[in-house]
Scaffold this active site. Structure first.
Site, PDB file in Angstrom:
ATOM      1  CB  SER A 158      -0.899   0.005   1.224  1.00 39.35           C
ATOM      2  OG  SER A 158      -0.139   0.363   2.361  1.00 39.35           O
ATOM      3  CE  LYS A 159      -0.258   6.572  -3.398  1.00 38.91           C
ATOM      4  NZ  LYS A 159       0.929   6.739  -4.217  1.00 38.91           N
ATOM      5  NE  ARG A 160       0.260   0.465   5.879  1.00 46.20           N
ATOM      6  CZ  ARG A 160       0.976  -0.631   6.027  1.00 46.20           C
ATOM      7  NH1 ARG A 160       2.094  -0.615   6.706  1.00 46.20           N
ATOM      8  NH2 ARG A 160       0.581  -1.775   5.496  1.00 46.20           N
ATOM      9  N   GLY A 209       5.649   3.362   0.493  1.00 45.62           N
ATOM     10  CA  GLY A 209       6.389   4.244  -0.411  1.00 45.62           C
ATOM     11  C   GLY A 209       5.821   4.136  -1.807  1.00 45.62           C
TER      12      GLY A 209
END
Ligand code: GLU
Length: 464
Positions: free
Chosen positions: A236-238, A240
């Site tokens: 996920s975006k977490r 990077g």
């Protein structure tokens, strides 16, 4: 046995950018087809009119182009084929493998309440008298037995048929469902191998039922585990970067991304570093693992550094120019290109990414007079400037080769009773204005005699 030519496809939904997982799926399909003289097709699954946008389609095509994955023919719009999808639903109606269902939403809800946790069974499945009223077309799916998915990655997956309801093929407004559209398109496009994320595995039993109802040959299925982050959790975006464009902006060249993405879930023995020809020759479905691959930026850097080093000088320059335009930076001027190319052998040896290479190439991009950073300026005290004056004099008559430049610098160092390192510091500051640069001799050969001497002169003028 006659060999059917391989046809694969990538079928993105144009609702956003090209995700790294999608790029990997596209790459696997491309490698599989290209390694077998087959075709790689592109289908834009744009039936969700509310969420599909032309911008997203453009972004996906741009991503594929950047990654160097070429497709055969024109991209196919799924939405544009809706009449053909409806035609197949009606054909199934005629064949008796589908039926008209007049149950209303309320009736279905009431049925579900009475039969909790059971797939809906329509009272219209075998009805003879049909009203003239709004209806959907449902698949008359087998009630007994099981549907077997013989998946090339997941193995044999069995689904009991009484767990699947008679899926809707055509809605009451005449629009096809996604499940029908995918099967009809794959069949009409002649797709022989469906390689996609394993989030689609649950759809496959249903899709197989449609193939069987139409008497069509099923394609080979290979469902690849999704990519996870470094911590083993779903990407996920977490974590990077997750969009392919973000990786492009981080400065990994496309060739390196192809190598890295190929290894994300697929392996060929212990081979980590390879080129396209090797990937095409080696890629096979049997090399795809069942465990989710983890995105590993360290490994990516390593692969990237290898590819930058292995690329031809002109190819690195082209990748660099692609990177500059991707990030909206000004294009290189002709003198900058010439200087960077002249130093490329040294530059590409060290750099792991394109921005790292650019950082080292800064000396080649700046104009005189060179602004000297504070840290580098410490190397330009009066004594050092004096040495640069002697060096400037010594350089007037040398032939501009690395060997002769080194000899001249050594002599000046000796005359001053210091080691070569003591002269390299001021020289570096004068030529680049910073302390992180390629070797001073690489810079001198790249800049050429006139520019080198002029930069030295600029500093020695200050020597007073
Ligand atoms: N459109 C689907 C997606 O973007 C892919 C469907 C398929 O590969 O069959 O996930």
């Amino acid at each position: 046995m006659s060999q059917t030519p391989v046809v694969t496809r990538f079928a993105p939904s144009p609702t956003g950018y090209l995700h790294i997982g999608g790029a990997r799926t596209a790459l696997f399909n491309w490698l599989y087809a290209r390694g077998r003289g087959g075709k790689f097709l592109l289908r834009i699954e744009d039936t969700d009119r509310a969420r599909s946008t032309p911008e997203a389609t453009a972004a996906i095509l741009k991503g594929l182009e950047w990654l160097g994955l070429d497709w055969d023919g024109e991209p196919i719009s799924q939405f544009a084929r809706k009449d053909r999808h409806a035609e197949v639903a009606r054909q199934m109606l005629e064949n008796g493998t589908a039926y008209q269902c007049f149950s209303t939403t309320d009736e279905i809800a009431a049925w579900r309440e009475e039969n909790p946790r059971q797939p809906f069974v329509s009272p219209w499945r075998d009805a003879a008298d049909l009203p003239d009223a709004p209806h959907v077309i449902r698949l008359k799916a087998p009630r007994a037995g099981e549907t077997l998915i013989d998946d090339q990655v997941q193995g044999e997956v069995r689904v009991a048929n009484d767990q699947l309801d008679d899926m809707v093929l055509l809605r009451s407004d005449g629009t096809p469902t996604y499940m029908l559209a995918v099967v009809v398109d794959d069949h009409d496009m002649g797709v022989t191998h469906v390689i996609r994320g394993d989030d689609h595995l649950t759809n496959t039993a249903r899709q197989i039922q449609i193939y069987d109802a139409m008497g069509w040959d099923r394609p080979v299925f290979a469902h690849i585990p999704l990519i996870h982050g470094e911590d083993g959790k779903k990407l996920s975006k977490r974590h990077g970067a997750v969009g392919l464009h973000e990786f492009a902006a981080l400065g990994y060249p496309p060739a390196a991304m192809r190598n890295y993405l190929a290894r994300l879930g697929w392996s060929h023995g212990d081979d980590e570093l390879f080129d396209d020809a090797q990937a095409r020759a080696w890629f096979d479905l049997s090399g795809i693992g069942r465990a989710p691959a983890r995105l590993d930026f360290k490994k990516l850097e390593h692969v990237s550094g290898h590819h930058i080093g292995a690329m031809g000088d002109g190819d690195v320059l082209a990748a660099l120019e692609g990177y500059l335009s991707e990030t909206g930076a000004p294009a290189l001027t002709e003198p900058q290109r010439t200087r960077i190319l002249a130093a490329m052998t040294a530059l590409k040896e060290k750099a792991k990414t394109l921005p790292a290479l650019l950082d080292q190439a800064r000396f080649a991009m700046i104009d005189r007079p060179v602004t000297v950073e504070e840290k580098a300026a410490k190397n330009l005290d009066t004594v050092s400037r004096g040495m640069l004056v002697s060096l400037t004099a010594a350089l007037q008559n040398v032939s501009w080769t690395r060997h002769d430049l080194e000899e001249a610098a050594k002599q000046v160092a000796e005359q001053n009773g210091v080691g070569l390192g003591k002269i390299a510091g001021p020289l570096r500051a004068a030529l680049a204005g910073t302390s992180a640069t390629p070797s001073v001799f690489d810079m001198m050969t790249s800049l050429g005699r006139d520019e080198t001497l002029a930069r030295l002169q600029d500093q020695t003028d200050l020597a007073g």
